[in-house]
Scaffold this active site. Structure first.
Site, PDB file in Angstrom:
ATOM      1  N   LYS A  13       0.837  -1.219   0.000  1.00 41.35           N
ATOM      2  CA  LYS A  13       0.000   0.000   0.000  1.00 41.35           C
ATOM      3  C   LYS A  13       0.863   1.257   0.000  1.00 41.35           C
ATOM      4  CE  LYS A  13      -2.250  -0.684   3.897  1.00 41.35           C
ATOM      5  NZ  LYS A  13      -1.661  -1.960   4.347  1.00 41.35           N
ATOM      6  N   ARG A  88      -9.314   1.860   8.846  1.00 40.50           N
ATOM      7  CA  ARG A  88      -8.991   0.475   9.169  1.00 40.50           C
ATOM      8  C   ARG A  88     -10.114  -0.185   9.950  1.00 40.50           C
ATOM      9  NH1 ARG A  88      -3.025   1.296   9.024  1.00 40.50           N
ATOM     10  NH2 ARG A  88      -1.970  -0.662   9.277  1.00 40.50           N
ATOM     11  N   ARG A 127      11.610  -6.092   5.268  1.00 40.46           N
ATOM     12  CA  ARG A 127      11.392  -4.663   4.976  1.00 40.46           C
ATOM     13  C   ARG A 127      12.369  -3.792   5.762  1.00 40.46           C
ATOM     14  NH1 ARG A 127       5.490  -1.965   5.393  1.00 40.46           N
ATOM     15  NH2 ARG A 127       5.605  -2.427   7.612  1.00 40.46           N
ATOM     16  N   ARG A 160      11.244  -1.645  11.249  1.00 43.25           N
ATOM     17  CA  ARG A 160      10.169  -1.178  12.133  1.00 43.25           C
ATOM     18  C   ARG A 160      10.009  -2.109  13.332  1.00 43.25           C
ATOM     19  NH1 ARG A 160       4.948   0.371   8.596  1.00 43.25           N
ATOM     20  NH2 ARG A 160       4.003  -0.676  10.365  1.00 43.25           N
ATOM     21  N   ARG A 171      -0.859  -8.487  13.645  1.00 44.34           N
ATOM     22  CA  ARG A 171      -1.400  -7.459  12.742  1.00 44.34           C
ATOM     23  C   ARG A 171      -2.296  -8.090  11.664  1.00 44.34           C
ATOM     24  NH1 ARG A 171       4.033  -5.047  10.991  1.00 44.34           N
ATOM     25  NH2 ARG A 171       2.874  -3.617   9.673  1.00 44.34           N
TER      26      ARG A 171
HETATM   27  P1  AMP Z   1       1.035   1.089   9.123  1.00 44.28           P
HETATM   28  O1  AMP Z   1       2.283   1.872   8.938  1.00 44.28           O
HETATM   29  O2  AMP Z   1      -0.085   1.559   8.254  1.00 44.28           O
HETATM   30  O3  AMP Z   1       1.253  -0.404   9.031  1.00 44.28           O
HETATM   31  O4  AMP Z   1       0.539   1.380  10.635  1.00 44.28           O
HETATM   32  C1  AMP Z   1       1.358   1.027  11.731  1.00 44.28           C
HETATM   33  C2  AMP Z   1       0.516   0.976  12.998  1.00 44.28           C
HETATM   34  O5  AMP Z   1      -0.048   2.264  13.256  1.00 44.28           O
HETATM   35  C3  AMP Z   1      -0.668   0.020  12.955  1.00 44.28           C
HETATM   36  O6  AMP Z   1      -0.317  -1.318  13.248  1.00 44.28           O
HETATM   37  C4  AMP Z   1      -1.574   0.640  14.020  1.00 44.28           C
HETATM   38  O7  AMP Z   1      -1.125   0.336  15.330  1.00 44.28           O
HETATM   39  C5  AMP Z   1      -1.364   2.127  13.786  1.00 44.28           C
HETATM   40  N1  AMP Z   1      -2.323   2.670  12.788  1.00 44.28           N
HETATM   41  C6  AMP Z   1      -2.052   3.222  11.575  1.00 44.28           C
HETATM   42  N2  AMP Z   1      -3.177   3.600  10.958  1.00 44.28           N
HETATM   43  C7  AMP Z   1      -4.199   3.291  11.807  1.00 44.28           C
HETATM   44  C8  AMP Z   1      -5.607   3.416  11.742  1.00 44.28           C
HETATM   45  N3  AMP Z   1      -6.227   3.954  10.672  1.00 44.28           N
HETATM   46  N4  AMP Z   1      -6.328   2.999  12.823  1.00 44.28           N
HETATM   47  C9  AMP Z   1      -5.752   2.480  13.909  1.00 44.28           C
HETATM   48  N5  AMP Z   1      -4.421   2.312  14.030  1.00 44.28           N
HETATM   49  C10 AMP Z   1      -3.642   2.714  12.995  1.00 44.28           C
END
Ligand code: AMP
Length: 218
Positions: A13, A88, A127, A160, A171
């Site tokens: 994404k 989400r 990654r 990360r 996740r």
């Molecule tokens: P990502 O970089 O999109 O994988 O997001 C990393 C982490 O940030 C996720 O595992 C969540 O803990 C938090 N996060 C990011 N976007 C959201 C969202 N829209 N709602 C809730 N938690 C989020």
């Protein structure tokens, strides 16, 4: 164009949303990047979000709504945006609809990138990310030219905290329970565009742009 990128962690994404946002000249809004910056800055939002993020859980909806509302009100979002990592949950999607309706706007398309769990685990464990310019790498498929350094800005790359195998599995579970229902939600609205997320970055990008060309001028 107002777009959402939807899919499991590791679907690509971030990479594809970045390419599409460059192509369309609208901002990419990665809620994960905004949260990670807030954690690094020890900002109030970051302090509240950190434990959820580290364990692979979702940050509560009320925090996310406030964050997204504030970001979408910025002038650079007037012509459109590419949302990467939001919504989400169903309450997040409904809140976004309400925010846009208040401005007489709507989502033009939701790009759903699907990949198998095993591909997710392999991709995320390989990654590396740039904390500076947010560029993304994969040590096998898209390695940096210089070991551990960002090609774009030279910053040292990092893994990360939530890209460990155990957290990736959590996740994925959270994704299936909380986020996957959004596929039906957007399908019912007639805006869902599904793309297979396995292939080269270029091929997937071409497929997404073809889907988007059916929606409007890209
Ligand atoms: P990502 O970089 O999109 O994988 O997001 C990393 C982490 O940030 C996720 O595992 C969540 O803990 C938090 N996060 C990011 N976007 C959201 C969202 N829209 N709602 C809730 N938690 C989020």
């Amino acid at each position: 164009m107002r777009l959402i990128f939807l899919g499991p962690p590791g679907a690509g994404k971030g990479t594809q949303a970045g390419l599409v946002s460059q192509k369309l000249g609208v901002p990419q809004i990665s809620t994960g990047d905004i949260l990670r910056d807030a954690v690094r800055a020890k900002a109030d939002l970051g302090l509240k979000a950190k434990a959820f993020m580290d364990s692979g859980a979702l940050v509560p909806d009320d925090l996310m709504l406030a964050l997204v509302q504030e970001r979408l009100e910025k002038p650079d979002c007037q012509k459109g945006f590419v949302l990467d990592g939001y919504p989400r949950t169903l309450p997040q999607a409904k809140a976004l609809d309400r925010m846009l309706e208040a401005e007489r706007q709507k989502i033009d398309a939701v790009v759903f990138i699907d990949v198998k769990d095993e591909v997710v685990v392999w991709r995320l464990s390989r990654r590396r990310v740039c904390p500076g310019c947010k560029a993304l790498y994969n040590l096998d498929a898209n390695p940096p030219r210089m070991e551990d350094k960002c090609d774009e800005c030279g910053t040292a790359l990092v893994t990360r905290a939530d890209d460990s195998e155990a957290t990736i599995r959590t996740r994925l579970k959270v994704y299936r329970n909380e986020t996957l229902p959004l596929v039906d939600y957007y399908q019912a609205k007639g805006v869902l565009k599904t793309t297979a997320g396995e292939g080269t970055v270029e091929d997937i990008f071409t497929a997404i742009m073809e889907e988007l060309s059916e929606v409007g001028q890209v």
